[in-house]
Enzyme design. Sequence first.
Site, short mmCIF file in Angstrom:
data_model
loop_
_atom_site.label_atom_id
_atom_site.label_comp_id
_atom_site.label_asym_id
_atom_site.label_seq_id
_atom_site.Cartn_x
_atom_site.Cartn_y
_atom_site.Cartn_z
N CYS A 19 -13.99 -18.05 15.30
CA CYS A 19 -15.41 -17.83 15.61
C CYS A 19 -16.09 -16.91 14.59
O CYS A 19 -15.43 -16.33 13.74
CB CYS A 19 -15.55 -17.18 16.99
SG CYS A 19 -14.57 -17.98 18.27
N1 GLN Z 1 -9.10 -18.27 20.69
C1 GLN Z 1 -10.50 -18.27 20.83
C2 GLN Z 1 -11.02 -19.33 21.77
O1 GLN Z 1 -10.53 -20.42 21.80
C3 GLN Z 1 -11.09 -18.59 19.52
C4 GLN Z 1 -12.07 -17.65 19.08
C5 GLN Z 1 -12.28 -17.92 17.64
O2 GLN Z 1 -12.23 -17.02 16.84
N2 GLN Z 1 -12.38 -19.18 17.32
O3 GLN Z 1 -11.91 -19.08 22.46
#
Ligand code: GLN
Length: 263
Positions: free
Chosen positions: A2
């Site tokens: 993200c």
């Molecule tokens: N593991 C998080 C989720 O799936 C991913 C956050 C991110 O950095 N993509 O919500």
Amino acid sequence: MCRHLAYVGPPIPLSRLLFEPPHSLSHQSWAPRDMRGGGTINADGFGVGWHTADGPVRYRRAGPLWSDPDLPALARSVRSGGALAAVRSATVGMPVTPFAAAPFNEGPWFFSHNGVVAGWPASVEKAAAALPLNDLLTLDAPTDSALLWALVRDQLRRGSGLFEAVAGTVASVAASAPGSRLNLLLTDGTTVVASTVGHALSVLADEHSVLVSSEPLDADPSWRPVPDGTILVAEPGSLKQIPLSDSQPARAVHAGPTTPGAA
Ligand code: GLN
């Protein structure tokens, strides 16, 4: 992975964060520059939380930020002096739903996670088991980020400060799930606390405002990269970067008798 950002300072329209700068959060959702191999675009949801005189407000959706037809006008018309926003690239196997999109929120706190918990969920079973059962039953979503929020929130509810809650959670999860990427971001509308473990982060600050973002929003030469392995504590006029290795007291707080098994 993200992208996320948090702002504290004089009230500004949310569009100054989400849409107007050349590398706004909207731009970062479809053309991020520094994903470090963790995904390509951030199209699996977005959210923005902001503080108002009537309390915190949040707006989240499960789709891409760039395809929300109403958000640009909303963002132009809403001004706030404290906000946190994020765009999501869901980790493989995790659901795409507005409940899994940051910011997570309780009271004045807005929280986001950029990264992944390695070995999820087995690697953090012990930390999860130390949470009140009610917190597990009401987890925002069955994702690593939602569990990290529950761990941070538990510390905050027990009276920890923002730094202690973030540093303690990062230390605990990094120990039980090595190789995790743990860029956490937390604000209460006055202070922004962020960790860098495996992902990019930059900060733009002066005596009046602070803006912490996965990637700089523009070409302003005052943007500073935050080194990996740091906890950033930022307020207008005050910027502290504490190496994770120096956050031992926070680790002790997290490993205390109220959170058995969390260390
Ligand atoms: N593991 C998080 C989720 O799936 C991913 C956050 C991110 O950095 N993509 O919500």
